[in-house]
Design an enzyme around this catalytic site. Sequence first.
Site, PDB file in Angstrom:
ATOM      1  N   HIS A  19      34.321  71.696  30.308  1.00 26.57           N
ATOM      2  CA  HIS A  19      33.826  70.307  30.256  1.00 26.57           C
ATOM      3  C   HIS A  19      33.500  69.779  31.652  1.00 26.57           C
ATOM      4  O   HIS A  19      33.807  68.632  31.985  1.00 26.57           O
ATOM      5  CB  HIS A  19      34.809  69.380  29.532  1.00 26.57           C
ATOM      6  CG  HIS A  19      34.778  69.544  28.040  1.00 26.57           C
ATOM      7  ND1 HIS A  19      35.214  68.562  27.170  1.00 26.57           N
ATOM      8  CD2 HIS A  19      34.352  70.570  27.259  1.00 26.57           C
ATOM      9  CE1 HIS A  19      35.054  68.986  25.923  1.00 26.57           C
ATOM     10  NE2 HIS A  19      34.540  70.217  25.960  1.00 26.57           N
ATOM     11  N   GLU A  58      30.274  70.109  16.982  1.00 23.74           N
ATOM     12  CA  GLU A  58      31.676  70.508  17.120  1.00 23.74           C
ATOM     13  C   GLU A  58      32.416  69.575  18.061  1.00 23.74           C
ATOM     14  O   GLU A  58      33.578  69.225  17.830  1.00 23.74           O
ATOM     15  CB  GLU A  58      31.759  71.965  17.618  1.00 23.74           C
ATOM     16  CG  GLU A  58      33.152  72.563  17.605  1.00 23.74           C
ATOM     17  CD  GLU A  58      33.926  72.375  18.913  1.00 23.74           C
ATOM     18  OE1 GLU A  58      35.086  72.822  18.978  1.00 23.74           O
ATOM     19  OE2 GLU A  58      33.381  71.779  19.873  1.00 23.74           O
ATOM     20  N   GLU A  59      31.741  69.186  19.142  1.00 27.06           N
ATOM     21  CA  GLU A  59      32.402  68.401  20.186  1.00 27.06           C
ATOM     22  C   GLU A  59      32.780  66.987  19.738  1.00 27.06           C
ATOM     23  O   GLU A  59      33.539  66.308  20.413  1.00 27.06           O
ATOM     24  CB  GLU A  59      31.504  68.319  21.426  1.00 27.06           C
ATOM     25  CG  GLU A  59      31.249  69.638  22.131  1.00 27.06           C
ATOM     26  CD  GLU A  59      32.468  70.170  22.869  1.00 27.06           C
ATOM     27  OE1 GLU A  59      33.536  69.515  22.817  1.00 27.06           O
ATOM     28  OE2 GLU A  59      32.351  71.239  23.492  1.00 27.06           O
ATOM     29  N   ASP A  87      30.671  76.072  27.189  1.00 25.62           N
ATOM     30  CA  ASP A  87      31.338  75.598  25.977  1.00 25.62           C
ATOM     31  C   ASP A  87      30.280  74.947  25.087  1.00 25.62           C
ATOM     32  O   ASP A  87      29.953  73.771  25.300  1.00 25.62           O
ATOM     33  CB  ASP A  87      32.439  74.612  26.354  1.00 25.62           C
ATOM     34  CG  ASP A  87      33.188  74.033  25.178  1.00 25.62           C
ATOM     35  OD1 ASP A  87      33.003  74.527  24.046  1.00 25.62           O
ATOM     36  OD2 ASP A  87      33.942  73.072  25.385  1.00 25.62           O
ATOM     37  N   ASP A 128      34.653  80.755  20.654  1.00 25.71           N
ATOM     38  CA  ASP A 128      34.567  79.592  21.536  1.00 25.71           C
ATOM     39  C   ASP A 128      35.120  79.994  22.901  1.00 25.71           C
ATOM     40  O   ASP A 128      35.437  81.156  23.139  1.00 25.71           O
ATOM     41  CB  ASP A 128      35.358  78.411  20.945  1.00 25.71           C
ATOM     42  CG  ASP A 128      34.753  77.054  21.277  1.00 25.71           C
ATOM     43  OD1 ASP A 128      34.323  76.867  22.454  1.00 25.71           O
ATOM     44  OD2 ASP A 128      34.708  76.182  20.407  1.00 25.71           O
TER      45      ASP A 128
END
EC number: 3.2.1.4
Length: 364
Positions: free
Chosen positions: A325, A210-211, A180, A233
């Site tokens: 994650h 982005e995160e 990711d 994504d």
Amino acid sequence: MNKNEIYETLEKLTNIVSPSGHEDEIRNTIIELLKPYADEIWVDSLGNVIAVKKGSGEGRLMIAAHMDEIGLMINHITKTGFLKFTPIGGWNPVILPGQRVLIKTKRREYVRGVIGMKPPHIMKPEEAKQAPQIEDLFIDIGASSREEAEKLGITVGSVAVIERNIAKLSENVVTGRAFDDKIGVAVMIEAFKNLEKPKVDVYAVATVMEEVGLKGARVAAYSITPHVGLALDVTIAADIPGVDESKQITKLGKGPAIKVMDGRSGSGLIAHPAIKDTLIQLAEKHNIPYQLEVLTGGTTDATIIQLTKEGVPTGALSVPTRYIHSPVEVLNLEDALNTAKLTKLFAEYIDMEWINKYLKRKIK
């Protein structure tokens, strides 16, 4: 297109430390990978890499994939040389204890450490029953004092990621850190380099941060002003024991996920129907397996692209990935390859006639 090339690109990208706001090293690699296939390439003021392949007509398509990953930031060094930290992006703290980390120093070198917590043997019974919190954790770098840690180049603000290399579980299934969204970047690069005579200008954008709030995509879309947006994504593949089939979102090996909606109650992206339907039609015409994705939590760069200026019709394609994650994310390379194929087909298919017919309809 070749899944081995996608794997090789993914391996290059996951070997680079790139927590949000610290994408400088991975940016250089992405430029090297995109430059041979771009008519123009530049880095904007926020750090996004923007590569353009000119089309044969009018129109602008923005394809976005974020190059940042979740990480940790040092916010205190104890007198005895232990490092306290705060998360960059969304971590589940139960994943962190016992992990090995790489800490980027001010000299751009790396120091290895391990994430520790109080041993269970000396916990009170009520402590042992509770999940650890970030404030309970620390990084041990083998230093005996703050001064020793600082001599290594570690300061408040130093960043870290979990140390984990990519590895194959089977011929097609791989595991590693930061898929990711480094798999999205790898897919974007593969699609971009194989584009043949697009009718619109195709902007491949490797976005930053982005995160931590979709920040890079916001400014890139503002400057490009695309007619169409497409984000690449990962999405949740919860096809694992203990999860009811109705809640698995997507499954590994069943093809790319064509986004329908994400975010809680549609607070993220509701994909433009014409983009979603065109992706479905192209997949079916070219025998590409696909899944429809309704994700009840989380979103992508597509959400912020959609809200740029007067609005941008936007869709998204996702690579199904387990354990997002975490340091052991798992995906299927065939899904990634098919995502690249579908991205290429879409970029070559659309033109201003399609845009005017489906996306910018005038009322007579």
